[in-house]
Design a protein around this motif. Structure first.
Motif, PDB file in Angstrom:
ATOM      1  N   VAL A 131     133.002  38.091 -33.373  1.00 47.91           N
ATOM      2  CA  VAL A 131     133.605  39.228 -33.416  1.00 47.91           C
ATOM      3  C   VAL A 131     132.697  40.427 -31.789  1.00 47.91           C
ATOM      4  CG1 VAL A 131     134.790  41.644 -33.855  1.00 47.91           C
ATOM      5  CG2 VAL A 131     135.486  39.523 -35.223  1.00 47.91           C
ATOM      6  N   CYS A 141     140.418  42.185 -30.974  1.00 52.24           N
ATOM      7  CA  CYS A 141     139.891  40.843 -31.878  1.00 52.24           C
ATOM      8  C   CYS A 141     140.124  41.295 -33.453  1.00 52.24           C
ATOM      9  CB  CYS A 141     138.603  41.303 -32.423  1.00 52.24           C
ATOM     10  SG  CYS A 141     137.049  41.145 -31.196  1.00 52.24           S
ATOM     11  N   GLY A 143     141.535  40.093 -37.556  1.00 52.40           N
ATOM     12  CA  GLY A 143     140.733  39.688 -38.610  1.00 52.40           C
ATOM     13  C   GLY A 143     142.253  39.028 -38.937  1.00 52.40           C
ATOM     14  N   CYS A 156     136.866  44.665 -35.718  1.00 50.36           N
ATOM     15  CA  CYS A 156     138.369  43.984 -35.322  1.00 50.36           C
ATOM     16  C   CYS A 156     139.112  45.203 -34.716  1.00 50.36           C
ATOM     17  CB  CYS A 156     138.783  43.076 -36.037  1.00 50.36           C
ATOM     18  SG  CYS A 156     137.794  41.690 -36.853  1.00 50.36           S
TER      19      CYS A 156
END
Length: 193
Positions: A131, A141, A143, A156
């Motif tokens: 990440v 990103c 998660g 994230c």
């Protein structure tokens, strides 16, 4: 034994019922689906990483996108960062296992791509490093974790946190979410009007 089987099924059902009641999670799933549809409209790709059972999820999701989920259609670019044994062993040997996914993100990721980072704890060092590398490369990103606060929460762009602290229930719920995302992406991009 039958009671144990029933308890396991009931626990799985209860976790999924908790998802239905979690308005933040439902909203985040919709946001992620919209983001991934837009990613494919912009010719981006999805990189997916996880360890253990989450590695299997990464491979499963990539296969559903590259191959097909339910519709006959062209393949969508998705890469499970868990599958190249030469990269995994070379990077693991030269840099340490905790950098196996980060190095691949560095090599393969572009600013219009997305990383899906799967970790039941949200604290797996190899996933956290992936990440961090993705953020440096400008990737969006996503998660997927369990309900506990974790390091990925701060890293994230968006979190899909399953309403459980029990690893099997988290993993079962991750698979549900991954299948939902594949179905929504596919139907939005390829369904006949």
């Amino acid at each position: 034994m039958k009671d144990n089987i029933i308890q396991q099924i009931q626990a799985s059902i209860e976790t999924k019922q908790a998802i239905l009641k979690d308005e933040i999670l439902l909203s985040n799933i919709m946001t992620v689906a919209e983001k991934l549809i837009q990613l494919y409209h912009n010719n981006g790709k999805i990189l997916i990483a996880g360890n253990g059972g989450s590695a299997a999820d990464a491979q499963h999701m990539a296969a559903e996108l590259v191959g097909r989920f339910e519709l006959e259609r062209k393949g969508l670019p998705a890469i499970a960062l868990t599958t190249d044994s030469s990269i995994l062993t070379a990077v693991g040997n030269d840099y340490g296992y905790h950098y196996t996914f980060a190095r691949q993100v560095e090599a393969l990721g572009n600013a219009n791509d997305t990383l899906i980072a799967i970790s039941t704890s949200g604290n797996s060092e190899s996933i956290v490093n992936a990440v961090k590398a993705a953020k440096e490369q400008g990737l969006y990103c996503i998660g997927l974790t369990g309900s506990k606060p974790c390091e990925m929460d701060e890293l994230c762009d968006i979190m899909l946190k399953m309403p459980s602290t029990h690893t099997p229930r988290i993993q079962e719920s991750h698979l549900l979410i991954e299948h939902m995302l594949c179905q929504i992406i596919e139907s939005n991009l390829f369904a006949q009007n």
